[in-house]
Write an enzyme that holds these catalytic residues in place. Structure first.
Site, PDB file in Angstrom:
ATOM      1  CG  ASP A 128      -1.084 -27.564 -13.642  1.00  0.00           C
ATOM      2  OD1 ASP A 128      -0.390 -27.197 -14.613  1.00  0.00           O
ATOM      3  OD2 ASP A 128      -1.884 -28.511 -13.699  1.00  0.00           O
ATOM      4  CD  GLU A 223      -2.970 -25.528 -20.013  1.00  0.00           C
ATOM      5  OE1 GLU A 223      -2.515 -26.087 -21.017  1.00  0.00           O
ATOM      6  OE2 GLU A 223      -3.112 -26.109 -18.924  1.00  0.00           O
TER       7      GLU A 223
END
Length: 326
Positions: A128, A223
């Site tokens: 990430d 997301e």
């Protein structure tokens, strides 16, 4: 000089974790230090799932994604009694220090163990890139390459059918994967966590492109931030824009695959650096990459750091990617 150290991977797996393991094992071995792998993260620490590692074992994992040691989440590790059991297992095995590869949550556990007498060093392992105290996390480059290749393939088919596609990308609240992918693929519309667009804004922008005669669109979204599925986002954009709009959720394909050369390099050298710090008797540290140089900081200070504000860059890129002329 310490004689035994442990190593574990925690949280979501990331390509390059195995290279960090190899870096720790090979460096420690060169210094006469034994290394024990802890299987399945902090859960293995509490249950005593230890295995002795050697250089030969690391040779087969350098090109593999995921984590050889396995990973698992253990929210209960925040409880003192659980940590005391982990420390008892380490002391019973003669393990004096620990390398922890994972994200922010993993470092909190490492800090608590350091306070209990087990020197810990944290390495940033997550696709990430959501850790402020390092320029790049282990796994980010590989995940980015995987996403870019997927978006390029999606572009091919969208172009063939005059369609738009909403591509949902991981990030855990950090939009770096979205923003970097937008740069690499020329995505016309992108909505990273740091500067979200509304669905209405994305739909209206897509409509402008359609009226200008653009054949296809790539729309990137972070997301879990809209409260609805990518398919539902695509349906709403289709109604507003007039484009036939599909949706692609890349999902866990973003985590897998052989690590890139850069991830291998960052991970292995971070593992080397971690062992050097432990050999010096230091703990409670996080290893990060800053201006292409490895640095060590107190874990406590890294947990409170904020990432650089990317909004100005995002807005500028939107203007550039949003321009279309025939």
């Amino acid at each position: 000089m310490i004689k035994k150290i442990g190593i574990l991977t925690s949280g979501g797996d990331a390509p390059g974790m195995n290279n960090a393991i190899a870096g720790v094992v090979k460096t420690a071995s060169s210094k006469g230090i034994e290394v024990y792998g802890i299987n399945d993260g902090y859960k293995g620490l509490v249950n005593g799932w230890f295995e002795k590692l050697n250089v030969e074992k690391t040779l087969d994992i350098l090109s593999r994604g995921g984590t050889y040691l396995g990973s698992a989440r253990l929210p209960e590790f925040k409880e003192l009694e659980v940590r005391q059991k982990a420390v008892a297992n380490l002391k019973k095995a003669g393990i004096e220090a620990l390398v922890v590869i994972g994200g922010d949550g993993s470092y909190m556990g490492a800090q608590r163990l350091t306070e209990m007498g087990i020197n810990c060093i944290g390495l940033p392992g997550t696709i990430d890139n959501d850790i402020a105290s390092t320029d790049y996390t282990i796994g980010f480059h590989t995940a980015l390459n995987t996403i870019v290749e997927a978006v390029d393939r999606i572009r091919d088919t969208m172009q063939s059918h005059n369609r738009a596609d909403v591509v949902e990308i991981m990030g855990n609240g950090c939009g770096d994967l979205v923003t970097y992918t937008a740069v690499a693929t020329g995505a016309e519309i992108f909505s990273p966590a740091e500067d979200l667009l509304t669905i209405e804004q994305m739909g209206q922008k897509a409509k402008q492109f359609r009226l200008l005669g653009k054949k296809s669109l790539i729309i990137l979204v972070s997301e879990k931030l809209y409260g609805i599925s990518a398919e539902e986002i695509a349906e709403k954009i289709q109604k507003i824009s007039g484009y036939e709009t599909k949706a692609t959720v890349l999902g866990h394909i973003q985590r897998g695959g052989r690590p890139t050369a850069m991830d291998r390099y960052i991970a292995f050298t971070a593992g080397m650096f971690a062992v050097e710090k432990l050999a010096e008797g230091k703990g409670g540290l996080f290893i990060g990459l800053e201006n292409n140089k490895l640095v060590a900081r107190d874990i406590d200070s890294t947990l409170n750091m904020k990432k650089e504000d990317k909004k100005p860059f995002i807005k500028n890129l939107r203007e550039i990617n949003g321009h279309f002329s025939k």
